[in-house]
Design an enzyme around this catalytic site. Sequence first.
Site, PDB file in Angstrom:
ATOM      1  N   LYS A  44      49.435  40.019  37.629  1.00 21.81           N
ATOM      2  CA  LYS A  44      48.193  39.367  37.207  1.00 21.81           C
ATOM      3  C   LYS A  44      47.933  39.652  35.721  1.00 21.81           C
ATOM      4  O   LYS A  44      48.556  40.550  35.136  1.00 21.81           O
ATOM      5  CB  LYS A  44      47.028  39.879  38.067  1.00 21.81           C
ATOM      6  CG  LYS A  44      46.817  41.387  37.982  1.00 21.81           C
ATOM      7  CD  LYS A  44      45.934  41.898  39.131  1.00 21.81           C
ATOM      8  CE  LYS A  44      45.721  43.395  39.033  1.00 21.81           C
ATOM      9  NZ  LYS A  44      45.058  43.935  40.227  1.00 21.81           N
ATOM     10  N   TYR A 258      33.249  51.145   7.656  1.00 16.28           N
ATOM     11  CA  TYR A 258      31.884  50.641   7.847  1.00 16.28           C
ATOM     12  C   TYR A 258      30.925  51.754   8.243  1.00 16.28           C
ATOM     13  O   TYR A 258      31.274  52.626   9.045  1.00 16.28           O
ATOM     14  CB  TYR A 258      31.864  49.588   8.962  1.00 16.28           C
ATOM     15  CG  TYR A 258      32.447  48.256   8.563  1.00 16.28           C
ATOM     16  CD1 TYR A 258      31.838  47.448   7.601  1.00 16.28           C
ATOM     17  CD2 TYR A 258      33.606  47.788   9.188  1.00 16.28           C
ATOM     18  CE1 TYR A 258      32.374  46.218   7.262  1.00 16.28           C
ATOM     19  CE2 TYR A 258      34.140  46.554   8.857  1.00 16.28           C
ATOM     20  CZ  TYR A 258      33.514  45.764   7.880  1.00 16.28           C
ATOM     21  OH  TYR A 258      34.048  44.562   7.554  1.00 16.28           O
TER      22      TYR A 258
HETATM   23  C1  LIG Z   1      45.822  45.027  40.723  1.00 13.25           C
HETATM   24  C2  LIG Z   1      46.113  45.178  42.139  1.00 13.25           C
HETATM   25  C3  LIG Z   1      47.255  45.872  42.573  1.00 13.25           C
HETATM   26  C4  LIG Z   1      48.128  46.655  41.622  1.00 13.25           C
HETATM   27  O1  LIG Z   1      47.475  47.851  41.296  1.00 13.25           O
HETATM   28  P1  LIG Z   1      48.083  48.907  40.256  1.00 13.25           P
HETATM   29  O2  LIG Z   1      47.135  50.033  40.310  1.00 13.25           O
HETATM   30  O3  LIG Z   1      48.112  48.207  38.945  1.00 13.25           O
HETATM   31  O4  LIG Z   1      49.442  49.236  40.722  1.00 13.25           O
HETATM   32  C5  LIG Z   1      47.553  45.879  43.921  1.00 13.25           C
HETATM   33  N1  LIG Z   1      46.734  45.253  44.815  1.00 13.25           N
HETATM   34  C6  LIG Z   1      45.616  44.606  44.445  1.00 13.25           C
HETATM   35  C7  LIG Z   1      44.759  43.973  45.472  1.00 13.25           C
HETATM   36  C8  LIG Z   1      45.258  44.554  43.107  1.00 13.25           C
HETATM   37  O5  LIG Z   1      44.131  43.943  42.738  1.00 13.25           O
END
Ligand SMILES: *Cc1c(COP(=O)(O)O)cnc(C)c1O
Length: 362
Positions: A44, A258
Site C-alpha cells: 500500500k 527561520y
Molecule cells: C499495513 C498493514 C499490514 C502490514 O503491516 P506492517 O506493520 O507494515 O508489516 C498488514 N495488514 C494490514 C491490515 C495492514 O493495514
Amino acid sequence: MIGPLDASSVGHGARLTIDLSAIAENWQRLGAEAPSIPCAAVVKADAYGCGLAAVAPALWQTGCRTFFVAHLSEGIAARALLPEATIYVLNGLLPGTAASLLAHDLRPVLGSREELVEWAETGRRSSALHVDTGMSRLGLTVPEALALAGDPVVAAAGIGLLMSHLVSAELPDEAVNARQIGAFARVRKAFPGIPASLANSSGCFLGPGSHNDLLRPGYAMFGGNPKPGQPNAMRPVVRLEAAIAQVRHVEAGESAGYNARWTAPEPRRLATVSLGYADGYPRAASNRGHALVGGALCPIVGLISMDLIILDVTEAPAAARGEMAVLIGDSLNIDTVGKAAGTIGYEILTSLGSRYVRHYVG
Ligand SMILES: *Cc1c(COP(=O)(O)O)cnc(C)c1O
C-alpha cells in the site's frame, strides 16, 4: 550509491537510492519465519513510498504471489504491473467501487455484513473477510463474525481468506497479542476450510499462533526493524543523500534558520544541504535530527526549511560544497530518523518525496 551527484542528477540536489534486492531478501527472511506457509507482501501507499512500479515486479520475480494494497486505485496500479497476482484491497468495499474491483480482478477485504451482501450481489467473486480482534478500526467484531459462520452470504461473497490485524505486534510482551491470537483462532475454527492471515511484519516473529496460513508483512520488507530494541535482521532499503550547497562559518551568538531557533554557542562551521521538508524530510527533526558527512554525525541546527537543511559540520572535515550528506542511511536508519522526528519509520518511508532523483539498484 556513493559519491557526488552525477551530471544527470545534479539538477535535483538530492538522491534517493532504493535497493530492490534488499526488499526481495527481506521478504524472503520474513517468509523464513514460517517456511511451510506462503508470504504475501503489503505494498500500500506506493509500496511504503518506495515505488510500486519497481517494487511489485521485483517481489513477483522473487516468488511473491499475493499482494495487499489499501485503495482501489492502488489495486488498479498493482494489477497493471502484476497480471497474474492475487491482489486484496484492504480498505474494503466502498459504495460504488464493486464494478471497478471486478473489472480489475481485485479482491476486497470485506468488513461488514452490508459489504458482504453488496459483494455477493456482484456474482460470487473472491474476497476476504476482516475480523476486528482489537483495533476497533475495520472489520466485523468477533461475536459478529462467529454469528456469521454458516451464513450462506459467506459463500455467496466468495470469502477465500479470513484476516485480522495485530494492535501491538512490535511489542511482543503486550498481553493484547495473546488475546488477539486467541480470538482469531476461535473465529478461524468457525470457518473451517478458509485460510487465515494475521501476521504483519512484527507478527511474523510472534510464533505459529500468529502465522496461520499466510504472512502479511509490509514495513520490514522496506528495512524497518520488526523487533524494536533488538538488532535489525532486515537489510536497509532506502538511502537519502543531499548535496552540500554551501559551507560557512558563524561566530558565537549568530543564529541559523527561520525564527533563529538555534544560536551558535561558539564559532561553528555550518553546511547547508539541498533538501528540505518539501522533499518529505520531517520538519519535526529540526534541532533534533542528524546527517552524516564523511561518516561524521552532524546535528541538524535550526528549523528545517522547505528546500534546505542546515548542519553543524564543525566536526566533519569532509564537509565541502558538492559533497553529499546522508540523511537516511548507515547509522541513520528509518527507525532512527523517525524517532528523531517524534514519529515512526513508517511515516518517514511513506513521506519520501518525488523531487529528488530516484535510483533503483539491485
Ligand atoms: C499495513 C498493514 C499490514 C502490514 O503491516 P506492517 O506493520 O507494515 O508489516 C498488514 N495488514 C494490514 C491490515 C495492514 O493495514
